[in-house]
Design a protein around this motif. Structure first.
Motif, short mmCIF file in Angstrom:
data_model
loop_
_atom_site.label_atom_id
_atom_site.label_comp_id
_atom_site.label_asym_id
_atom_site.label_seq_id
_atom_site.Cartn_x
_atom_site.Cartn_y
_atom_site.Cartn_z
N ALA A 180 0.92 -1.25 0.06
CA ALA A 180 -0.01 -0.03 0.01
C ALA A 180 0.96 1.17 0.00
O ALA A 180 0.65 2.25 -0.46
CB ALA A 180 -0.96 0.08 1.19
N HIS A 372 -16.48 -1.52 10.86
CA HIS A 372 -15.49 -0.64 9.83
C HIS A 372 -14.66 0.19 10.34
O HIS A 372 -14.14 1.33 9.98
CB HIS A 372 -16.44 0.01 8.94
CG HIS A 372 -17.51 -1.00 8.50
ND1 HIS A 372 -17.17 -1.79 7.34
CD2 HIS A 372 -18.72 -0.84 8.58
CE1 HIS A 372 -18.22 -2.58 7.02
NE2 HIS A 372 -19.43 -1.84 7.78
N ILE A 375 -11.28 1.17 8.76
CA ILE A 375 -11.41 2.37 7.60
C ILE A 375 -11.68 3.59 8.27
O ILE A 375 -11.10 4.68 7.78
CB ILE A 375 -12.83 1.69 6.67
CG1 ILE A 375 -12.50 0.69 6.06
CG2 ILE A 375 -12.89 2.98 5.65
CD1 ILE A 375 -13.63 0.01 5.27
N ILE A 379 -9.36 7.07 7.83
CA ILE A 379 -9.93 8.48 7.48
C ILE A 379 -9.71 9.48 8.43
O ILE A 379 -9.26 10.38 8.18
CB ILE A 379 -11.66 8.13 7.24
CG1 ILE A 379 -11.69 7.35 6.04
CG2 ILE A 379 -12.10 9.53 6.79
CD1 ILE A 379 -13.34 6.97 5.69
N VAL A 421 -1.94 6.09 7.66
CA VAL A 421 -2.45 6.49 6.34
C VAL A 421 -2.33 7.91 6.17
O VAL A 421 -2.11 8.44 5.35
CB VAL A 421 -4.04 5.83 6.15
CG1 VAL A 421 -4.68 7.06 5.14
CG2 VAL A 421 -4.05 4.62 5.76
N LEU A 462 -5.37 9.22 1.01
CA LEU A 462 -6.50 8.44 0.68
C LEU A 462 -6.20 7.22 -0.44
O LEU A 462 -6.84 6.12 -0.28
CB LEU A 462 -7.66 9.36 -0.16
CG LEU A 462 -8.28 10.41 0.74
CD1 LEU A 462 -9.29 11.16 0.24
CD2 LEU A 462 -8.96 9.59 2.05
N VAL A 463 -5.11 7.40 -1.35
CA VAL A 463 -4.94 6.72 -2.17
C VAL A 463 -4.15 5.22 -1.57
O VAL A 463 -4.41 3.95 -1.75
CB VAL A 463 -3.76 7.18 -3.06
CG1 VAL A 463 -2.93 5.82 -4.08
CG2 VAL A 463 -4.32 8.02 -3.92
N LEU A 465 -4.81 4.56 1.54
CA LEU A 465 -6.10 3.82 2.42
C LEU A 465 -6.81 2.81 1.32
O LEU A 465 -7.00 1.69 1.71
CB LEU A 465 -6.99 4.77 2.81
CG LEU A 465 -8.31 4.40 3.53
CD1 LEU A 465 -8.14 3.34 4.89
CD2 LEU A 465 -9.13 5.44 4.06
N CYS A 466 -7.04 3.41 0.11
CA CYS A 466 -7.74 2.64 -0.80
C CYS A 466 -6.79 1.36 -1.33
O CYS A 466 -7.43 0.07 -1.64
CB CYS A 466 -8.02 3.25 -1.95
SG CYS A 466 -9.32 4.64 -1.60
N ALA A 467 -5.44 1.42 -1.39
CA ALA A 467 -4.65 0.29 -1.67
C ALA A 467 -4.58 -0.56 -0.74
O ALA A 467 -4.54 -1.77 -0.92
CB ALA A 467 -3.25 1.05 -1.91
N LEU A 469 -7.07 -1.32 1.48
CA LEU A 469 -8.46 -1.90 1.55
C LEU A 469 -8.31 -2.94 0.24
O LEU A 469 -8.63 -4.10 0.41
CB LEU A 469 -9.50 -0.97 1.26
CG LEU A 469 -9.71 -0.13 2.47
CD1 LEU A 469 -10.72 0.92 1.99
CD2 LEU A 469 -10.12 -0.93 3.51
N LEU A 470 -7.70 -2.48 -0.83
CA LEU A 470 -7.57 -3.37 -1.97
C LEU A 470 -6.90 -4.69 -1.92
O LEU A 470 -7.24 -5.71 -2.23
CB LEU A 470 -7.13 -2.68 -3.37
CG LEU A 470 -6.97 -3.23 -4.54
CD1 LEU A 470 -8.59 -3.61 -5.04
CD2 LEU A 470 -6.29 -2.50 -5.62
#
Length: 474
Positions: A180, A372, A375, A379, A421, A462-463, A465-467, A469-470
């Motif tokens: 990530a 959650h 997440i 954030i 993050v 945020l990138v 964080l999304c990575a 999660l992915l």
């Protein structure tokens, strides 16, 4: 009430410095003093400030002697090979220069110290930005964001704090986060490409028909023009120097005084010590190794390192005084800012504003969001690590979030990873002393840096964080 006043104090500070109504030092001192009185604790202001100064004094000492140490290393030519390599890659192309800034900042960040990263990066890249009339906030923004991603290294601070607060192994937190964080670093490189293309479009660039390795101190042919190489260079785009399509932040940081010329690292400067190159390289490696291994407190290491570097490279007292005087401006600006920040952090902590703000944020999370919590932690880490110190966030907020998550089956490891993050944005926080080294050496107003960088750094967070999660890491 303390929650509202805490957010109001932070908002007032940010608005005033971004609108350039107050200098950062004045704002860091006067605004918390006024809010301390407003909450009815004016009589305790002195105690809060002394506590804040006591907590930040080691940081101020570290920065003072780190600036002297690395300033001397720059003077004697330790980083000239790095500069030459970056210049060969960058040539006179704004796109390459911005990408080179991101790559250099990321590489130097491996030592885990933001101040070191910014001193080396700015020393290497500032002359190029200056000569080509590029936006200096692009340089500071890219460098700070790249360093923020790399700040998650186990010896960088946040990972160790998260591990300590939640009684976890730092390796268990960091190693799974590598993919990530790698995506986050790629996002910074992509950001550098986007900003570099924008600078190229605004200023134009020169293509060298021959692979000329630009030496430090060489006058580059770029925006604004220089005579003598017209047969070997050509303008490929843009209208350099006109500024008709320049962005406000770029225009704000082009120095109007073009008579200064290109004051890079002069390859013939009197302070060079080529015969002592390997001594200085060995000393620096030893210093960084001792810092990573925590053999001694970092301020003590830099104090000893600065004294040894001055003594060996400049054995004569007048030369030592001249080197100290040459870096006194940066030392005074940065140390002054750190002690001013001590007022801000002292009041935030002493009045209880930080605790109330954290409790309010945690309490505002609906019970249904419990599963959650990882997440939510990711954030929340973006704004909270900007408005709070890492100590306050990791030791005050993260344990509460982890406890709330545990009630819903969320692993503390996921909470710890998610808490990292926000670091890309954290490195531009007014509570981070290293950022004042960055803006001070780059001659950029802190408000301009903040206004330009926040959106890009938050997007990078945020990138990550999304990575996470992915990849199923968070």
């Amino acid at each position: 009430m303390l929650t509202i006043l805490g957010f109001a104090m932070i908002a007032t500070f940010l608005v005033l410095i971004m609108m350039k109504k107050m200098s950062p030092i004045a704002a860091l001192v006067l605004i918390p003093a006024l809010f301390c009185v407003a909450v009815g604790q004016g009589a305790k202001l002195g105690d809060y400030v002394i506590d804040g100064v006591g907590n930040l004094a080691p940081t101020a000492a570290m920065l003072m002697f780190a600036i002297v140490y690395f300033g001397v290393m720059i003077d004697v030519g330790l980083f000239d090979p790095i500069v030459r390599g970056i210049l060969r890659f960058c040539k006179a192309d704004p796109l390459r220069i911005v990408v080179g800034t991101a790559v250099l900042a990321a590489i130097v960040s491996l030592d885990g110290d933001g101040s070191t990263t910014f001193m080396i990066t700015v020393s290497a890249m500032y002359p190029l930005y200056k000569r080509l009339k590029m936006s200096l906030v692009v340089m500071t923004g890219v460098a700070a964001t790249a360093n923020g991603v790399m700040n998650t290294l186990p010896w960088g601070g946040p990972t160790a704090r998260a591990a300590t607060a939640l009684k976890l192994d730092a390796g268990d937190i960091f190693v799974p986060m590598i993919p990530a964080l790698g995506v986050g670093l790629l996002a910074v490189i992509l950001l550098a490409v986007v900003l570099g293309r924008r600078e190229r479009k605004r200023l134009g660039f020169l293509t060298l028909d021959e692979a000329v390795a630009q030496e430090p101190g060489t006058v580059l042919v770029g925006a604004g023009g220089a005579a003598g190489d017209s047969d070997r260079t050509r303008k490929t785009s843009g209208g350099a120097g006109t500024g008709t399509d320049a962005e406000p932040e770029a225009a704000a940081h082009r120095d109007a005084d073009d008579d200064e010329g290109f004051k890079g690292l002069d390859p013939n400067r009197a302070t060079l010590r080529p015969k002592l190159y390997w001594f200085n390289a060995g000393l620096t490696v030893a210093l960084l190794t001792a810092m990573i291994m925590e053999l001694m407190p970092i301020p003590v290491l830099f104090l000893l390192g600065a004294a040894l570097a001055l003594t060996v490279n400049f054995p004569h007292m007048p030369d030592q005084r001249a080197r100290i005087a040459a870096h006194a401006d940066n030392v005074l600006n940065v140390s002054g800012m750190v002690f001013a920040a001590a007022v801000f952090t002292g009041v935030l902590s002493g009045t209880g504003m930080v605790e109330h703000m954290a409790d309010w944020l945690v309490g505002a999370i609906p019970d249904g969001m419990g599963p959650h919590m990882a997440i939510i932690t990711g954030i929340l880490s973006v704004p909270l690590t900007y408005f709070m110190s890492n100590d306050g966030f990791y030791f005050g907020v993260v344990p509460v979030l982890a406890e709330a998550g545990a009630a819903h089956g969320v692993s503390p490891l996921e909470i710890a990873r998610a808490s990292l993050v926000g670091q890309p944005l954290h490195m531009s926080s007014p509570l981070v002393p290293a950022v004042y080294v960055l803006v001070g050496m780059a001659k950029v107003e802190f408000g301009d840096h903040t206004r330009f960088t926040v959106k890009w750094a938050a997007l990078t967070s945020l990138v990550v964080l999304c990575a996470g999660l992915l990849f199923g890491i968070i």
